[in-house]
Design a protein around this motif. Structure first.
Motif, mmCIF file in Angstrom:
data_model
loop_
_atom_site.group_PDB
_atom_site.id
_atom_site.type_symbol
_atom_site.label_atom_id
_atom_site.label_comp_id
_atom_site.label_asym_id
_atom_site.label_seq_id
_atom_site.Cartn_x
_atom_site.Cartn_y
_atom_site.Cartn_z
ATOM 1 N N TYR A 14 0.826 -1.209 0.000
ATOM 2 C CA TYR A 14 0.000 0.000 0.000
ATOM 3 C C TYR A 14 0.859 1.257 0.000
ATOM 4 O O TYR A 14 0.426 2.313 0.443
ATOM 5 C CB TYR A 14 -0.934 0.001 1.228
ATOM 6 C CG TYR A 14 -1.810 -1.221 1.320
ATOM 7 C CD1 TYR A 14 -2.992 -1.315 0.578
ATOM 8 C CD2 TYR A 14 -1.470 -2.294 2.138
ATOM 9 C CE1 TYR A 14 -3.796 -2.432 0.651
ATOM 10 C CE2 TYR A 14 -2.275 -3.424 2.223
ATOM 11 C CZ TYR A 14 -3.432 -3.483 1.470
ATOM 12 O OH TYR A 14 -4.232 -4.598 1.549
ATOM 13 N N ARG A 15 2.057 1.158 -0.512
ATOM 14 C CA ARG A 15 3.046 2.233 -0.454
ATOM 15 C C ARG A 15 2.503 3.582 -0.933
ATOM 16 O O ARG A 15 2.726 4.598 -0.304
ATOM 17 C CB ARG A 15 4.272 1.860 -1.265
ATOM 18 C CG ARG A 15 5.338 2.926 -1.313
ATOM 19 C CD ARG A 15 6.542 2.471 -2.087
ATOM 20 N NE ARG A 15 7.098 1.269 -1.505
ATOM 21 C CZ ARG A 15 8.180 1.245 -0.746
ATOM 22 N NH1 ARG A 15 8.808 2.348 -0.491
ATOM 23 N NH2 ARG A 15 8.624 0.118 -0.253
ATOM 24 N N ASN A 16 1.790 3.601 -2.018
ATOM 25 C CA ASN A 16 1.323 4.864 -2.592
ATOM 26 C C ASN A 16 -0.164 5.108 -2.356
ATOM 27 O O ASN A 16 -0.780 5.878 -3.083
ATOM 28 C CB ASN A 16 1.642 4.908 -4.090
ATOM 29 C CG ASN A 16 3.132 4.836 -4.340
ATOM 30 O OD1 ASN A 16 3.904 5.497 -3.648
ATOM 31 N ND2 ASN A 16 3.541 4.014 -5.285
ATOM 32 N N LYS A 17 -0.715 4.442 -1.360
ATOM 33 C CA LYS A 17 -2.142 4.608 -1.052
ATOM 34 C C LYS A 17 -2.294 5.188 0.342
ATOM 35 O O LYS A 17 -1.446 4.984 1.209
ATOM 36 C CB LYS A 17 -2.862 3.258 -1.108
ATOM 37 C CG LYS A 17 -2.891 2.644 -2.483
ATOM 38 C CD LYS A 17 -3.654 1.352 -2.464
ATOM 39 C CE LYS A 17 -3.682 0.739 -3.851
ATOM 40 N NZ LYS A 17 -4.381 -0.531 -3.875
ATOM 41 N N ARG A 18 -3.390 5.906 0.539
ATOM 42 C CA ARG A 18 -3.726 6.375 1.881
ATOM 43 C C ARG A 18 -4.398 5.230 2.620
ATOM 44 O O ARG A 18 -5.353 4.641 2.124
ATOM 45 C CB ARG A 18 -4.627 7.594 1.798
ATOM 46 C CG ARG A 18 -3.873 8.789 1.223
ATOM 47 C CD ARG A 18 -4.699 9.990 0.900
ATOM 48 N NE ARG A 18 -5.849 10.201 1.755
ATOM 49 C CZ ARG A 18 -6.836 11.030 1.456
ATOM 50 N NH1 ARG A 18 -6.807 11.729 0.338
ATOM 51 N NH2 ARG A 18 -7.860 11.191 2.257
ATOM 52 N N VAL A 19 -3.880 4.920 3.793
ATOM 53 C CA VAL A 19 -4.346 3.774 4.560
ATOM 54 C C VAL A 19 -4.854 4.237 5.921
ATOM 55 O O VAL A 19 -4.235 5.078 6.571
ATOM 56 C CB VAL A 19 -3.197 2.751 4.757
ATOM 57 C CG1 VAL A 19 -3.577 1.664 5.750
ATOM 58 C CG2 VAL A 19 -2.786 2.142 3.426
ATOM 59 N N ASN A 20 -5.980 3.684 6.325
ATOM 60 C CA ASN A 20 -6.500 3.855 7.678
ATOM 61 C C ASN A 20 -6.405 2.483 8.340
ATOM 62 O O ASN A 20 -7.088 1.549 7.941
ATOM 63 C CB ASN A 20 -7.957 4.335 7.657
ATOM 64 C CG ASN A 20 -8.537 4.483 9.046
ATOM 65 O OD1 ASN A 20 -7.867 4.915 9.973
ATOM 66 N ND2 ASN A 20 -9.798 4.105 9.189
ATOM 67 N N LEU A 21 -5.511 2.353 9.326
ATOM 68 C CA LEU A 21 -5.289 1.078 9.999
ATOM 69 C C LEU A 21 -5.974 1.075 11.355
ATOM 70 O O LEU A 21 -5.633 1.863 12.233
ATOM 71 C CB LEU A 21 -3.789 0.817 10.175
ATOM 72 C CG LEU A 21 -3.423 -0.461 10.934
ATOM 73 C CD1 LEU A 21 -3.903 -1.704 10.180
ATOM 74 C CD2 LEU A 21 -1.935 -0.526 11.171
ATOM 75 N N LEU A 22 -6.954 0.187 11.508
ATOM 76 C CA LEU A 22 -7.607 -0.021 12.793
ATOM 77 C C LEU A 22 -6.863 -1.144 13.494
ATOM 78 O O LEU A 22 -6.648 -2.209 12.899
ATOM 79 C CB LEU A 22 -9.071 -0.412 12.605
ATOM 80 C CG LEU A 22 -10.055 0.709 12.233
ATOM 81 C CD1 LEU A 22 -9.769 1.288 10.881
ATOM 82 C CD2 LEU A 22 -11.463 0.198 12.306
ATOM 83 N N TYR A 23 -6.461 -0.906 14.729
ATOM 84 C CA TYR A 23 -5.681 -1.900 15.447
ATOM 85 C C TYR A 23 -6.166 -1.980 16.892
ATOM 86 O O TYR A 23 -6.631 -1.006 17.456
ATOM 87 C CB TYR A 23 -4.189 -1.558 15.418
ATOM 88 C CG TYR A 23 -3.863 -0.288 16.161
ATOM 89 C CD1 TYR A 23 -3.496 -0.323 17.500
ATOM 90 C CD2 TYR A 23 -3.972 0.944 15.541
ATOM 91 C CE1 TYR A 23 -3.230 0.848 18.196
ATOM 92 C CE2 TYR A 23 -3.707 2.113 16.231
ATOM 93 C CZ TYR A 23 -3.334 2.060 17.553
ATOM 94 O OH TYR A 23 -3.085 3.212 18.244
ATOM 95 N N ARG A 42 8.113 4.036 9.484
ATOM 96 C CA ARG A 42 7.193 5.169 9.542
ATOM 97 C C ARG A 42 6.629 5.390 8.141
ATOM 98 O O ARG A 42 7.338 5.340 7.146
ATOM 99 C CB ARG A 42 7.913 6.423 10.020
ATOM 100 C CG ARG A 42 6.963 7.614 10.102
ATOM 101 C CD ARG A 42 7.641 8.818 10.659
ATOM 102 N NE ARG A 42 7.945 8.569 12.065
ATOM 103 C CZ ARG A 42 8.855 9.235 12.739
ATOM 104 N NH1 ARG A 42 9.556 10.171 12.163
ATOM 105 N NH2 ARG A 42 9.073 8.959 14.015
ATOM 106 N N ASN A 43 5.341 5.639 8.095
ATOM 107 C CA ASN A 43 4.689 5.829 6.807
ATOM 108 C C ASN A 43 3.659 6.945 6.972
ATOM 109 O O ASN A 43 2.663 6.771 7.665
ATOM 110 C CB ASN A 43 4.015 4.527 6.365
ATOM 111 C CG ASN A 43 3.448 4.608 4.978
ATOM 112 O OD1 ASN A 43 3.097 5.678 4.497
ATOM 113 N ND2 ASN A 43 3.345 3.470 4.320
ATOM 114 N N ASN A 44 3.922 8.077 6.320
ATOM 115 C CA ASN A 44 3.036 9.234 6.451
ATOM 116 C C ASN A 44 1.676 9.027 5.800
ATOM 117 O O ASN A 44 0.757 9.806 6.030
ATOM 118 C CB ASN A 44 3.711 10.486 5.891
ATOM 119 C CG ASN A 44 4.897 10.896 6.737
ATOM 120 O OD1 ASN A 44 4.926 10.673 7.941
ATOM 121 N ND2 ASN A 44 5.892 11.494 6.102
ATOM 122 N N ASN A 45 1.533 7.980 4.984
ATOM 123 C CA ASN A 45 0.245 7.695 4.340
ATOM 124 C C ASN A 45 -0.663 6.839 5.206
ATOM 125 O O ASN A 45 -1.770 6.511 4.806
ATOM 126 C CB ASN A 45 0.463 6.981 2.993
ATOM 127 C CG ASN A 45 1.018 7.904 1.945
ATOM 128 O OD1 ASN A 45 0.826 9.107 2.007
ATOM 129 N ND2 ASN A 45 1.733 7.339 0.980
#
Length: 126
Positions: A14-23, A42-45
């Motif tokens: 998902y390198r170039n995608k905006r991700v919302n990670l629920l954890y 670290r991933n700003n996306n």
């Protein structure tokens, strides 16, 4: 390490995608320690959203439009057929496990608790 495996996978897939990670608490693959600061994954996306359980009644409201919405849980969160049915009902599709399936089978021959560290990554699909 399970968290590193999840972070690596997100970075690759998902390198170039905006991700919302629920954890769930304790499963944040981007959690940090104060010193020295680990910035390797670290991933700003990636936006991070902590949840208590996948059984939260408002879980789907935590999805973000325009993002790839992911959920990470552990083997211990899957307590039986009702949890599996909930995962299907939420349209969650497994995309990665920190311990590959075949390795889990081999580990189970020796001691089932070795698989407790497995972390599973799901993607919400419409």
């Amino acid at each position: 390490n399970a968290k590193i495996s999840i972070a690596q996978y997100i970075d690759r897939q998902y390198r170039n995608k905006r991700v919302n990670l629920l954890y769930r608490e304790g499963l944040n693959p981007y959690s940090n320690w104060p010193v020295p600061i680990n910035t390797f994954y670290r991933n700003n996306n990636v936006d991070l959203t902590e949840i208590v359980t996948i059984w939260e009644s408002d879980l789907t409201k935590k999805k973000k439009k325009g993002y790839t919405n992911l959920v990470t849980i552990s083997n211990n969160d899957i307590t039986g057929p009702k949890t599996i049915a909930l995962i299907k009902q939420l349209n969650l599709v497994e995309v990665h496990q920190s311990i590959p399936w075949i390795d889990q089978k081999i580990l189970a021959l020796y001691n089932r608790s070795f698989n407790d560290d497995n972390q599973i990554l799901y993607e919400f699909r419409e």
